[in-house]
Scaffold this motif. Structure first.
Motif, mmCIF file in Angstrom:
data_model
loop_
_atom_site.group_PDB
_atom_site.id
_atom_site.type_symbol
_atom_site.label_atom_id
_atom_site.label_comp_id
_atom_site.label_asym_id
_atom_site.label_seq_id
_atom_site.Cartn_x
_atom_site.Cartn_y
_atom_site.Cartn_z
ATOM 1 N N ARG A 147 0.828 -1.185 -0.129
ATOM 2 C CA ARG A 147 0.051 0.066 0.017
ATOM 3 C C ARG A 147 0.884 1.314 -0.047
ATOM 4 N NH1 ARG A 147 -3.274 -1.553 3.887
ATOM 5 N NH2 ARG A 147 -2.315 -0.020 5.486
ATOM 6 N N SER A 151 0.342 3.240 -3.846
ATOM 7 C CA SER A 151 -0.643 4.451 -3.713
ATOM 8 C C SER A 151 -0.579 5.445 -4.704
ATOM 9 C CB SER A 151 -0.885 4.890 -2.124
ATOM 10 O OG SER A 151 0.362 5.594 -1.846
ATOM 11 N N GLY A 155 -2.601 5.265 -8.153
ATOM 12 C CA GLY A 155 -3.511 6.403 -7.920
ATOM 13 C C GLY A 155 -3.361 7.268 -9.268
ATOM 14 N N PHE A 175 -4.376 -1.461 -1.871
ATOM 15 C CA PHE A 175 -4.773 -0.436 -2.261
ATOM 16 C C PHE A 175 -6.148 -0.075 -1.974
ATOM 17 C CE2 PHE A 175 -6.400 1.886 -6.377
ATOM 18 C CZ PHE A 175 -5.689 2.860 -6.258
ATOM 19 N N ARG A 176 -6.094 1.232 -1.450
ATOM 20 C CA ARG A 176 -7.422 1.840 -1.052
ATOM 21 C C ARG A 176 -7.560 2.938 -1.618
ATOM 22 N NH1 ARG A 176 -6.197 -0.457 5.060
ATOM 23 N NH2 ARG A 176 -6.981 -2.548 4.953
ATOM 24 N N PRO A 177 -8.595 3.185 -2.449
ATOM 25 C CA PRO A 177 -8.918 4.531 -3.180
ATOM 26 C C PRO A 177 -9.480 5.220 -1.982
ATOM 27 C CG PRO A 177 -9.539 2.942 -4.471
ATOM 28 C CD PRO A 177 -9.382 1.990 -3.196
ATOM 29 N N THR A 178 -9.241 6.599 -2.254
ATOM 30 C CA THR A 178 -9.785 7.550 -1.014
ATOM 31 C C THR A 178 -10.244 8.876 -1.897
ATOM 32 O OG1 THR A 178 -7.670 8.927 -0.931
ATOM 33 C CG2 THR A 178 -7.843 6.991 0.714
#
Length: 264
Positions: A147, A151, A155, A175-178
């Motif tokens: 991550r 990112s 991204g 991978f955590r989209p924000t």
């Protein structure tokens, strides 16, 4: 649109392609990070077998995977599309999609990996065994490690694109989209609907979910579905005969969950 997939626990064990070129993989910005993971995995697998199996979550019958992990830089490779097997990939049919819809498959599909971070279906990879849930010495939890590395590059790659997330929890951690990216992200959940004593009941399923996610990913590529928002995605899948629902987001700046309903 990008379709985010987990890898499979089951993988092909041999290839016929040229040796690995780490810099040729999708997102070459991750080359140094990938090389560090490869080196750490080699150190682990060259030590005591029982310790390596414990860290990697392997049984005694899977000891041959340690040898494959030691041969990553010299072993013959094969396309990611041919490497990953299992229920989701059987239904997805990536090799056929690359043959019939090559541009769409290459441009839309991203496969997450504990070893490589993320790859494309045409990337040439050696057989390996390393799941995202492993805590790999000295790097630690791979989901957290990747991550931090991915990112930024990932991204940028996915900026402005709808993300259809078919990953399991371990791979979603990488991978955590924000923010705005999260609002363009749709996690695919599969619900089984059946009649019990005259009452319609729904339940979340696991094994069937892999097959259904494979079906959804396949149709998005093979039918060249164009969607820029969760609502457009749902409308397109309904037009193709799928029963899908889109509950509202819990709050602004968060991803949506799209329910795909399958019936007995």
């Amino acid at each position: 649109m990008f379709i985010l997939l987990p890898p499979s626990e089951g993988k092909a064990t041999s290839g016929e392609g040229p040796p690995l070129e780490v810099g040729s993989l999708t997102l070459p910005e991750l080359t140094e990070t990938r090389e560090r993971v490869v080196d750490a995995l080699a150190v682990l697998c060259s030590g005591p077998e029982d310790a390596a199996r414990e860290v990697l979550g392997l049984s005694v019958s899977q000891t041959d995977a340690l040898k494959r992990n030691l041969d990553l830089t010299t072993a013959p490779t094969l396309r990611a599309a041919d490497l990953y097997t299992g229920v989701l990939y059987d239904r997805l049919g990536l090799p056929e999609l690359l043959g019939e819809h090559g541009a769409a498959a290459r441009e839309r599909v991203l496969v997450f990996s504990g070893l490589w971070g993320v790859v494309g279906p045409a990337d040439q990879l050696p057989p390996y065994r390393l799941s995202m849930g492993v805590k790999l010495p000295p790097l630690g939890a791979l989901g957290t490690y990747w991550r931090g590395a991915m990112s930024g590059p990932l991204g940028e790659l996915t900026e402005g694109r709808l993300l259809v997330d078919c990953r399991s929890a371990a791979y979603a951690a990488a991978f955590r989209p924000t923010g705005a990216a999260a609002e363009r992200t749709v996690a695919v959940r599969v619900l089984r609907e059946r009649e019990v004593d005259g009452v319609t009941k729904r339940s979340v399923v696991s094994h069937m979910a892999k097959a259904t996610r494979g079906d959804i990913a396949r149709v998005l590529v093979s039918e060249n579905v164009q969607a820029d928002s969760p609502e457009e995605l749902v409308a397109a899948l309904r037009d193709l005969g799928h029963t899908v629902e889109l509950p509202p987001a819990s709050k602004p700046g968060t991803s949506r969950t799209m329910d795909v309903v399958v019936r007995d």
